[in-house]
Design a protein around this motif. Structure first.
Motif, PDB file in Angstrom:
ATOM      1  N   GLY A   1       0.791  -1.222   0.000  1.00 30.39           N
ATOM      2  CA  GLY A   1       0.000   0.000   0.000  1.00 30.39           C
ATOM      3  C   GLY A   1       0.816   1.261   0.000  1.00 30.39           C
ATOM      4  O   GLY A   1       0.274   2.357   0.163  1.00 30.39           O
ATOM      5  N   GLY A   2       2.118   1.147  -0.177  1.00 30.24           N
ATOM      6  CA  GLY A   2       2.974   2.327  -0.171  1.00 30.24           C
ATOM      7  C   GLY A   2       3.123   2.946  -1.541  1.00 30.24           C
ATOM      8  O   GLY A   2       2.366   2.661  -2.467  1.00 30.24           O
ATOM      9  N   TYR A   3       4.113   3.817  -1.686  1.00 30.74           N
ATOM     10  CA  TYR A   3       4.356   4.483  -2.965  1.00 30.74           C
ATOM     11  C   TYR A   3       5.623   3.912  -3.616  1.00 30.74           C
ATOM     12  O   TYR A   3       6.525   3.403  -2.952  1.00 30.74           O
ATOM     13  N   THR A   4       5.660   4.007  -4.915  1.00 33.10           N
ATOM     14  CA  THR A   4       6.847   3.668  -5.685  1.00 33.10           C
ATOM     15  C   THR A   4       7.082   4.796  -6.680  1.00 33.10           C
ATOM     16  O   THR A   4       6.186   5.141  -7.463  1.00 33.10           O
ATOM     17  N   ILE A   5       8.254   5.399  -6.635  1.00 32.49           N
ATOM     18  CA  ILE A   5       8.622   6.435  -7.594  1.00 32.49           C
ATOM     19  C   ILE A   5       9.614   5.847  -8.583  1.00 32.49           C
ATOM     20  O   ILE A   5      10.665   5.347  -8.196  1.00 32.49           O
ATOM     21  N   THR A   6       9.253   5.902  -9.845  1.00 31.84           N
ATOM     22  CA  THR A   6      10.154   5.481 -10.912  1.00 31.84           C
ATOM     23  C   THR A   6      10.511   6.715 -11.720  1.00 31.84           C
ATOM     24  O   THR A   6       9.624   7.407 -12.231  1.00 31.84           O
ATOM     25  N   GLY A   7      11.799   7.020 -11.796  1.00 26.68           N
ATOM     26  CA  GLY A   7      12.194   8.277 -12.428  1.00 26.68           C
ATOM     27  C   GLY A   7      13.238   8.126 -13.514  1.00 26.68           C
ATOM     28  O   GLY A   7      14.041   7.187 -13.511  1.00 26.68           O
ATOM     29  N   PHE A   8      13.197   9.072 -14.442  1.00 25.71           N
ATOM     30  CA  PHE A   8      14.246   9.201 -15.450  1.00 25.71           C
ATOM     31  C   PHE A   8      14.491  10.684 -15.677  1.00 25.71           C
ATOM     32  O   PHE A   8      13.581  11.428 -16.066  1.00 25.71           O
ATOM     33  N   LEU A   9      15.709  11.126 -15.411  1.00 27.43           N
ATOM     34  CA  LEU A   9      16.073  12.519 -15.604  1.00 27.43           C
ATOM     35  C   LEU A   9      17.331  12.600 -16.464  1.00 27.43           C
ATOM     36  O   LEU A   9      18.380  12.049 -16.102  1.00 27.43           O
ATOM     37  N   LYS A  10      17.195  13.265 -17.569  1.00 29.26           N
ATOM     38  CA  LYS A  10      18.352  13.508 -18.423  1.00 29.26           C
ATOM     39  C   LYS A  10      19.375  14.338 -17.651  1.00 29.26           C
ATOM     40  O   LYS A  10      19.011  15.212 -16.861  1.00 29.26           O
ATOM     41  N   ASN A  11      20.637  14.074 -17.851  1.00 31.22           N
ATOM     42  CA  ASN A  11      21.743  14.794 -17.194  1.00 31.22           C
ATOM     43  C   ASN A  11      21.823  14.552 -15.686  1.00 31.22           C
ATOM     44  O   ASN A  11      22.388  15.361 -14.951  1.00 31.22           O
ATOM     45  N   ALA A  12      21.239  13.426 -15.247  1.00 32.01           N
ATOM     46  CA  ALA A  12      21.336  13.069 -13.827  1.00 32.01           C
ATOM     47  C   ALA A  12      22.171  11.808 -13.629  1.00 32.01           C
ATOM     48  O   ALA A  12      22.235  11.282 -12.521  1.00 32.01           O
ATOM     49  N   ALA A  13      22.827  11.331 -14.665  1.00 29.76           N
ATOM     50  CA  ALA A  13      23.566  10.077 -14.601  1.00 29.76           C
ATOM     51  C   ALA A  13      24.570  10.055 -13.446  1.00 29.76           C
ATOM     52  O   ALA A  13      25.361  10.990 -13.267  1.00 29.76           O
ATOM     53  N   ASN A  14      24.468   8.994 -12.636  1.00 25.15           N
ATOM     54  CA  ASN A  14      25.393   8.738 -11.528  1.00 25.15           C
ATOM     55  C   ASN A  14      25.388   9.827 -10.449  1.00 25.15           C
ATOM     56  O   ASN A  14      26.319   9.914  -9.646  1.00 25.15           O
TER      57      ASN A  14
END
Length: 381
Positions: free
Chosen positions: A34-47
Protein backbone atom coordinates in the motif's frame (compact mmCIF):
# COMPACT_ATOMS: atom_id res chain seq x y z
CA UNK A 1 5.28 27.67 6.95
CA UNK A 2 5.57 27.33 3.24
CA UNK A 3 2.41 27.24 1.22
CA UNK A 4 1.50 25.37 -1.93
CA UNK A 5 -0.02 28.20 -3.87
CA UNK A 6 0.11 31.82 -4.87
CA UNK A 7 -2.58 34.09 -3.50
CA UNK A 8 -2.89 36.39 -6.47
CA UNK A 9 -1.95 39.74 -4.98
CA UNK A 10 -0.26 38.56 -1.78
CA UNK A 11 2.12 36.22 -3.66
CA UNK A 12 2.12 33.61 -0.93
CA UNK A 13 4.31 31.08 -2.73
CA UNK A 14 4.86 27.86 -0.91
CA UNK A 15 8.34 27.37 -2.23
CA UNK A 16 9.92 30.75 -1.63
CA UNK A 17 7.43 32.73 0.43
CA UNK A 18 7.80 31.56 3.99
CA UNK A 19 10.38 29.72 6.01
CA UNK A 20 9.79 26.37 7.67
CA UNK A 21 11.80 23.96 9.81
CA UNK A 22 14.30 21.64 8.19
CA UNK A 23 13.10 18.03 7.88
CA UNK A 24 14.50 15.31 10.09
CA UNK A 25 16.06 12.55 7.99
CA UNK A 26 14.16 9.32 8.23
CA UNK A 27 15.21 6.81 5.54
CA UNK A 28 12.40 5.01 3.74
CA UNK A 29 14.03 2.12 1.95
CA UNK A 30 11.31 -0.49 2.08
CA UNK A 31 7.94 -0.28 0.35
CA UNK A 32 5.31 -1.87 2.58
CA UNK A 33 2.05 -2.99 1.01
CA UNK A 34 0.00 0.00 0.00
CA UNK A 35 2.97 2.33 -0.17
CA UNK A 36 4.36 4.48 -2.97
CA UNK A 37 6.85 3.67 -5.69
CA UNK A 38 8.62 6.43 -7.59
CA UNK A 39 10.15 5.48 -10.91
CA UNK A 40 12.19 8.28 -12.43
CA UNK A 41 14.25 9.20 -15.45
CA UNK A 42 16.07 12.52 -15.60
CA UNK A 43 18.35 13.51 -18.42
CA UNK A 44 21.74 14.79 -17.19
CA UNK A 45 21.34 13.07 -13.83
CA UNK A 46 23.57 10.08 -14.60
CA UNK A 47 25.39 8.74 -11.53
CA UNK A 48 24.25 11.69 -9.41
CA UNK A 49 22.61 11.56 -5.98
CA UNK A 50 18.87 12.17 -5.96
CA UNK A 51 17.31 13.55 -2.77
CA UNK A 52 13.65 13.04 -1.85
CA UNK A 53 12.55 15.19 1.09
CA UNK A 54 9.19 15.69 2.76
CA UNK A 55 8.17 19.34 3.21
CA UNK A 56 5.05 19.16 5.37
CA UNK A 57 4.96 22.28 7.55
CA UNK A 58 2.63 20.59 10.04
CA UNK A 59 5.07 17.79 10.95
CA UNK A 60 8.04 17.90 13.28
CA UNK A 61 9.52 14.68 11.86
CA UNK A 62 9.61 14.28 8.12
CA UNK A 63 10.76 11.57 5.77
CA UNK A 64 13.91 11.90 3.70
CA UNK A 65 15.55 9.46 1.33
CA UNK A 66 18.53 9.41 -1.05
CA UNK A 67 19.41 7.26 -4.02
CA UNK A 68 21.84 7.38 -6.94
CA UNK A 69 20.71 7.51 -10.56
CA UNK A 70 22.26 4.93 -12.85
CA UNK A 71 24.30 5.70 -15.96
CA UNK A 72 21.07 6.32 -17.89
CA UNK A 73 19.65 8.74 -15.34
CA UNK A 74 17.14 6.21 -13.99
CA UNK A 75 16.30 6.01 -10.29
CA UNK A 76 13.60 4.83 -7.90
CA UNK A 77 12.26 5.39 -4.40
CA UNK A 78 9.94 3.26 -2.27
CA UNK A 79 8.13 4.02 0.95
CA UNK A 80 4.80 4.46 2.68
CA UNK A 81 3.00 7.57 3.92
CA UNK A 82 0.36 7.98 6.59
CA UNK A 83 -1.31 10.52 4.30
CA UNK A 84 -0.61 12.45 1.10
CA UNK A 85 2.19 14.92 1.72
CA UNK A 86 4.28 17.56 0.01
CA UNK A 87 7.75 16.50 -1.12
CA UNK A 88 10.70 17.93 -2.99
CA UNK A 89 13.16 16.27 -5.31
CA UNK A 90 16.69 17.54 -5.83
CA UNK A 91 19.64 16.38 -7.92
CA UNK A 92 23.13 16.79 -6.51
CA UNK A 93 24.97 19.61 -8.29
CA UNK A 94 21.86 20.85 -10.11
CA UNK A 95 19.62 23.86 -9.57
CA UNK A 96 16.48 22.98 -7.70
CA UNK A 97 14.59 21.52 -5.98
CA UNK A 98 11.16 20.89 -7.50
CA UNK A 99 8.09 20.26 -5.34
CA UNK A 100 5.11 17.95 -5.76
CA UNK A 101 2.43 16.04 -3.86
CA UNK A 102 3.22 12.41 -3.12
CA UNK A 103 0.76 9.75 -2.03
CA UNK A 104 0.70 5.97 -1.77
CA UNK A 105 0.52 5.15 -5.47
CA UNK A 106 2.88 4.36 -8.38
CA UNK A 107 4.43 7.67 -9.45
CA UNK A 108 6.67 8.47 -12.40
CA UNK A 109 9.00 11.45 -12.70
CA UNK A 110 10.52 12.41 -16.05
CA UNK A 111 12.39 15.41 -17.39
CA UNK A 112 15.78 17.07 -17.32
CA UNK A 113 17.93 17.54 -14.24
CA UNK A 114 19.05 20.88 -15.68
CA UNK A 115 15.45 22.17 -15.58
CA UNK A 116 13.81 20.52 -12.59
CA UNK A 117 11.10 23.19 -12.62
CA UNK A 118 9.74 21.58 -15.81
CA UNK A 119 9.74 17.92 -14.78
CA UNK A 120 6.55 15.89 -15.15
CA UNK A 121 5.07 14.04 -12.18
CA UNK A 122 2.37 11.49 -13.00
CA UNK A 123 0.39 9.01 -10.93
CA UNK A 124 -0.56 11.18 -7.94
CA UNK A 125 -4.16 12.43 -7.90
CA UNK A 126 -3.23 15.04 -5.32
CA UNK A 127 -0.42 16.36 -7.52
CA UNK A 128 -2.86 16.64 -10.43
CA UNK A 129 -5.17 18.69 -8.20
CA UNK A 130 -2.26 20.82 -6.99
CA UNK A 131 -1.34 21.75 -10.53
CA UNK A 132 -4.94 22.71 -11.34
CA UNK A 133 -5.26 24.81 -8.20
CA UNK A 134 -1.89 26.44 -8.81
CA UNK A 135 -3.21 27.76 -12.10
CA UNK A 136 -6.44 28.94 -10.51
CA UNK A 137 -4.60 30.81 -7.77
CA UNK A 138 -2.42 32.73 -10.19
CA UNK A 139 -4.99 35.32 -11.23
CA UNK A 140 -2.94 38.18 -12.68
CA UNK A 141 -6.03 40.34 -13.25
CA UNK A 142 -6.76 40.53 -9.53
CA UNK A 143 -3.08 41.03 -8.81
CA UNK A 144 -2.93 43.97 -11.20
CA UNK A 145 -6.05 45.52 -9.65
CA UNK A 146 -4.45 45.33 -6.23
CA UNK A 147 -1.22 46.94 -7.48
CA UNK A 148 -3.19 49.76 -9.10
CA UNK A 149 -5.06 50.40 -5.84
CA UNK A 150 -1.79 50.50 -3.92
CA UNK A 151 -0.23 52.90 -6.42
CA UNK A 152 -3.34 55.06 -6.31
CA UNK A 153 -3.06 55.27 -2.52
CA UNK A 154 0.67 56.05 -2.61
CA UNK A 155 0.19 58.86 -5.13
CA UNK A 156 -2.73 60.31 -3.18
CA UNK A 157 -0.80 60.22 0.05
CA UNK A 158 2.16 61.98 -1.57
CA UNK A 159 -0.05 65.00 -2.30
CA UNK A 160 -2.15 64.60 0.87
CA UNK A 161 -5.37 64.05 -1.12
CA UNK A 162 -7.69 62.56 1.48
CA UNK A 163 -10.56 61.89 -0.92
CA UNK A 164 -8.33 59.99 -3.33
CA UNK A 165 -6.77 58.07 -0.44
CA UNK A 166 -10.18 56.88 0.76
CA UNK A 167 -11.12 55.88 -2.79
CA UNK A 168 -7.93 53.85 -3.08
CA UNK A 169 -8.61 52.15 0.26
CA UNK A 170 -12.09 51.23 -0.95
CA UNK A 171 -10.65 49.80 -4.18
CA UNK A 172 -8.20 47.72 -2.17
CA UNK A 173 -10.92 46.41 0.15
CA UNK A 174 -13.01 45.37 -2.86
CA UNK A 175 -10.07 43.47 -4.36
CA UNK A 176 -9.38 41.72 -1.06
CA UNK A 177 -13.05 40.74 -0.73
CA UNK A 178 -13.08 39.40 -4.29
CA UNK A 179 -9.91 37.42 -3.64
CA UNK A 180 -11.31 35.90 -0.45
CA UNK A 181 -14.46 34.83 -2.28
CA UNK A 182 -12.41 33.27 -5.06
CA UNK A 183 -10.12 31.37 -2.68
CA UNK A 184 -13.11 30.04 -0.73
CA UNK A 185 -14.66 28.77 -3.96
CA UNK A 186 -11.43 26.96 -4.85
CA UNK A 187 -11.27 25.34 -1.41
CA UNK A 188 -14.92 24.28 -1.64
CA UNK A 189 -14.32 22.72 -5.06
CA UNK A 190 -11.44 20.62 -3.74
CA UNK A 191 -12.57 20.28 -0.14
CA UNK A 192 -12.06 16.51 -0.08
CA UNK A 193 -8.38 16.70 -0.97
CA UNK A 194 -5.15 17.39 0.89
CA UNK A 195 -4.63 20.24 -1.55
CA UNK A 196 -7.92 21.85 -0.56
CA UNK A 197 -6.97 21.60 3.09
CA UNK A 198 -3.63 23.26 2.35
CA UNK A 199 -5.25 26.29 0.71
CA UNK A 200 -6.81 27.10 4.08
CA UNK A 201 -3.38 28.58 4.82
CA UNK A 202 -4.06 31.34 2.30
CA UNK A 203 -7.32 32.32 4.01
CA UNK A 204 -5.63 32.32 7.41
CA UNK A 205 -2.78 34.53 6.20
CA UNK A 206 -5.26 36.92 4.58
CA UNK A 207 -6.88 37.27 8.00
CA UNK A 208 -10.11 35.37 7.29
CA UNK A 209 -9.83 32.96 10.20
CA UNK A 210 -13.62 32.67 10.45
CA UNK A 211 -13.86 31.65 6.80
CA UNK A 212 -11.12 29.06 7.26
CA UNK A 213 -12.87 27.77 10.38
CA UNK A 214 -16.17 27.34 8.54
CA UNK A 215 -14.61 25.44 5.63
CA UNK A 216 -12.50 23.25 7.92
CA UNK A 217 -15.61 22.35 9.94
CA UNK A 218 -17.18 21.00 6.73
CA UNK A 219 -14.00 19.04 5.94
CA UNK A 220 -14.02 17.51 9.40
CA UNK A 221 -17.22 15.63 8.55
CA UNK A 222 -15.16 13.59 6.06
CA UNK A 223 -11.98 11.52 6.25
CA UNK A 224 -9.86 14.42 4.95
CA UNK A 225 -10.71 16.30 8.14
CA UNK A 226 -8.99 13.61 10.19
CA UNK A 227 -5.58 14.03 8.55
CA UNK A 228 -2.58 15.49 10.37
CA UNK A 229 -2.71 18.57 8.15
CA UNK A 230 -6.38 19.21 8.95
CA UNK A 231 -5.73 18.69 12.66
CA UNK A 232 -2.85 21.14 12.48
CA UNK A 233 -5.12 23.80 10.98
CA UNK A 234 -7.82 23.09 13.58
CA UNK A 235 -5.32 23.72 16.35
CA UNK A 236 -4.02 26.86 14.64
CA UNK A 237 -7.49 28.24 13.96
CA UNK A 238 -8.62 27.59 17.52
CA UNK A 239 -5.58 29.43 18.88
CA UNK A 240 -6.01 32.32 16.44
CA UNK A 241 -9.71 32.59 17.26
CA UNK A 242 -8.66 33.36 20.81
CA UNK A 243 -6.36 36.01 19.38
CA UNK A 244 -8.84 37.71 17.08
CA UNK A 245 -8.87 41.45 16.63
CA UNK A 246 -10.52 42.94 19.69
CA UNK A 247 -9.17 40.27 22.07
CA UNK A 248 -6.49 40.97 24.68
CA UNK A 249 -3.04 39.64 23.82
CA UNK A 250 -1.94 36.97 26.33
CA UNK A 251 0.94 37.87 28.60
CA UNK A 252 4.33 36.34 27.89
CA UNK A 253 7.93 36.80 28.96
CA UNK A 254 11.23 35.72 27.45
CA UNK A 255 14.92 36.53 27.73
CA UNK A 256 16.40 39.45 25.79
CA UNK A 257 19.84 39.74 24.17
CA UNK A 258 21.42 40.68 27.53
CA UNK A 259 19.86 37.81 29.47
CA UNK A 260 17.12 39.90 31.08
CA UNK A 261 13.52 38.65 31.19
CA UNK A 262 11.17 41.05 29.38
CA UNK A 263 7.38 40.91 29.73
CA UNK A 264 4.88 41.99 27.11
CA UNK A 265 2.99 43.89 29.82
CA UNK A 266 6.02 46.12 30.34
CA UNK A 267 5.01 47.94 27.13
CA UNK A 268 1.45 48.73 28.22
CA UNK A 269 0.59 52.35 27.55
CA UNK A 270 2.10 52.16 24.05
CA UNK A 271 1.05 50.82 20.69
CA UNK A 272 3.17 47.68 20.30
CA UNK A 273 3.94 45.61 17.22
CA UNK A 274 4.67 42.07 18.42
CA UNK A 275 6.87 40.78 15.61
CA UNK A 276 7.74 37.09 15.04
CA UNK A 277 10.82 36.53 12.88
CA UNK A 278 14.15 34.66 12.60
CA UNK A 279 17.61 35.40 11.27
CA UNK A 280 17.35 32.46 8.83
CA UNK A 281 13.99 33.64 7.42
CA UNK A 282 14.58 35.36 4.06
CA UNK A 283 11.19 37.14 3.89
CA UNK A 284 11.72 38.37 7.47
CA UNK A 285 15.07 39.91 6.57
CA UNK A 286 13.53 41.50 3.49
CA UNK A 287 10.79 43.04 5.63
CA UNK A 288 13.20 44.35 8.29
CA UNK A 289 14.09 47.59 6.42
CA UNK A 290 10.37 48.42 6.36
CA UNK A 291 10.14 47.77 10.10
CA UNK A 292 13.15 50.01 10.71
CA UNK A 293 11.47 52.79 8.74
CA UNK A 294 8.19 52.29 10.63
CA UNK A 295 10.00 52.35 13.96
CA UNK A 296 11.89 55.52 13.11
CA UNK A 297 8.68 57.20 11.94
CA UNK A 298 6.56 56.41 15.01
CA UNK A 299 8.94 55.67 17.91
CA UNK A 300 8.35 59.12 19.37
CA UNK A 301 4.58 58.82 18.94
CA UNK A 302 3.82 56.22 21.62
CA UNK A 303 4.79 53.25 19.43
CA UNK A 304 7.39 50.51 19.74
CA UNK A 305 8.25 47.05 18.40
CA UNK A 306 8.77 43.91 20.48
CA UNK A 307 10.39 41.13 18.44
CA UNK A 308 10.27 37.42 19.23
CA UNK A 309 12.84 35.35 17.36
CA UNK A 310 12.39 31.74 16.30
CA UNK A 311 16.16 31.30 16.12
CA UNK A 312 18.02 28.43 17.76
CA UNK A 313 21.51 29.92 17.30
CA UNK A 314 22.23 32.84 19.59
CA UNK A 315 25.09 34.30 17.53
CA UNK A 316 23.10 34.24 14.30
CA UNK A 317 20.25 35.98 16.10
CA UNK A 318 22.50 38.72 17.49
CA UNK A 319 24.32 39.18 14.19
CA UNK A 320 21.04 39.67 12.31
CA UNK A 321 19.79 42.23 14.85
CA UNK A 322 23.02 44.17 14.47
CA UNK A 323 23.28 43.89 10.69
CA UNK A 324 19.64 44.89 10.08
CA UNK A 325 19.86 47.75 12.61
CA UNK A 326 16.90 46.55 14.68
CA UNK A 327 17.18 48.90 17.65
CA UNK A 328 14.09 47.86 19.61
CA UNK A 329 13.47 45.11 22.21
CA UNK A 330 14.23 41.51 21.22
CA UNK A 331 13.61 38.22 23.02
CA UNK A 332 14.02 34.51 22.27
CA UNK A 333 14.23 31.19 24.08
CA UNK A 334 16.37 29.89 21.18
CA UNK A 335 14.11 26.87 20.65
CA UNK A 336 13.54 27.57 16.97
CA UNK A 337 10.06 26.56 15.82
CA UNK A 338 9.32 25.30 19.33
CA UNK A 339 9.58 28.82 20.74
CA UNK A 340 7.14 28.93 23.65
CA UNK A 341 5.61 32.27 22.67
CA UNK A 342 5.24 31.26 19.02
CA UNK A 343 3.34 28.15 20.10
CA UNK A 344 1.24 30.15 22.55
CA UNK A 345 0.28 32.53 19.74
CA UNK A 346 -0.25 29.84 17.10
CA UNK A 347 2.60 31.06 14.90
CA UNK A 348 3.36 28.58 12.13
CA UNK A 349 4.94 30.92 9.60
CA UNK A 350 7.23 33.90 9.74
CA UNK A 351 7.20 36.83 9.39
CA UNK A 352 4.06 37.31 11.45
CA UNK A 353 2.90 40.09 13.75
CA UNK A 354 0.15 41.51 15.93
CA UNK A 355 -0.45 45.21 16.55
CA UNK A 356 -1.63 46.01 20.09
CA UNK A 357 -3.19 49.19 21.42
CA UNK A 358 -1.97 50.78 24.70
CA UNK A 359 -4.26 48.51 26.74
CA UNK A 360 -2.82 45.35 25.15
CA UNK A 361 -5.82 44.73 22.88
CA UNK A 362 -5.16 43.29 19.41
CA UNK A 363 -6.11 45.86 16.76
CA UNK A 364 -4.54 44.30 13.65
CA UNK A 365 -2.65 41.23 12.46
CA UNK A 366 0.07 40.58 9.89
CA UNK A 367 0.34 44.11 8.51
CA UNK A 368 3.49 44.98 6.59
CA UNK A 369 5.02 47.92 4.78
CA UNK A 370 2.54 50.64 3.84
CA UNK A 371 -0.39 48.74 5.35
CA UNK A 372 1.29 48.80 8.77
CA UNK A 373 2.18 52.48 8.49
CA UNK A 374 -1.35 53.38 7.43
CA UNK A 375 -2.87 51.54 10.38
CA UNK A 376 -0.53 53.11 12.93
CA UNK A 377 -1.10 56.57 11.47
CA UNK A 378 -4.84 55.99 11.71
CA UNK A 379 -4.59 54.93 15.35
CA UNK A 380 -2.34 57.68 16.67
CA UNK A 381 -4.27 60.56 15.10
Amino acid sequence: MKFLFVSAFLTLLLIDGFAQPKPVKKPVRQAPAGGYTITGFLKNAANRKIYLTENAFYKSRQQSDTTVANAKGQFSFRGKLDEASFFSIRVDGKTGPQYFFLENSPVTITGNADSLWAIKVAGSKEENIRQKVQQLMQDTAIGNRFKRAELKYTNARAINDGVAMQAAIKDRQEVVAQELTRVKKIISTYSNSAVGVNVLSVLINMGDVAGADSLLTLMESNEIGKTLQARFFRQQIDVMSRLNIGKMAPEFAQTDTLGNVVKLSSFKGKYVLVDFWASWCGPCREENPNLVQTYQTFKNKNFTIFSVSLDNNRQNWLNAIRKDNLTWAHVSDLKGWKNDVAQQYGISSVPANLLLDPTGKIVARNLRGNDLNKKIQELIQ
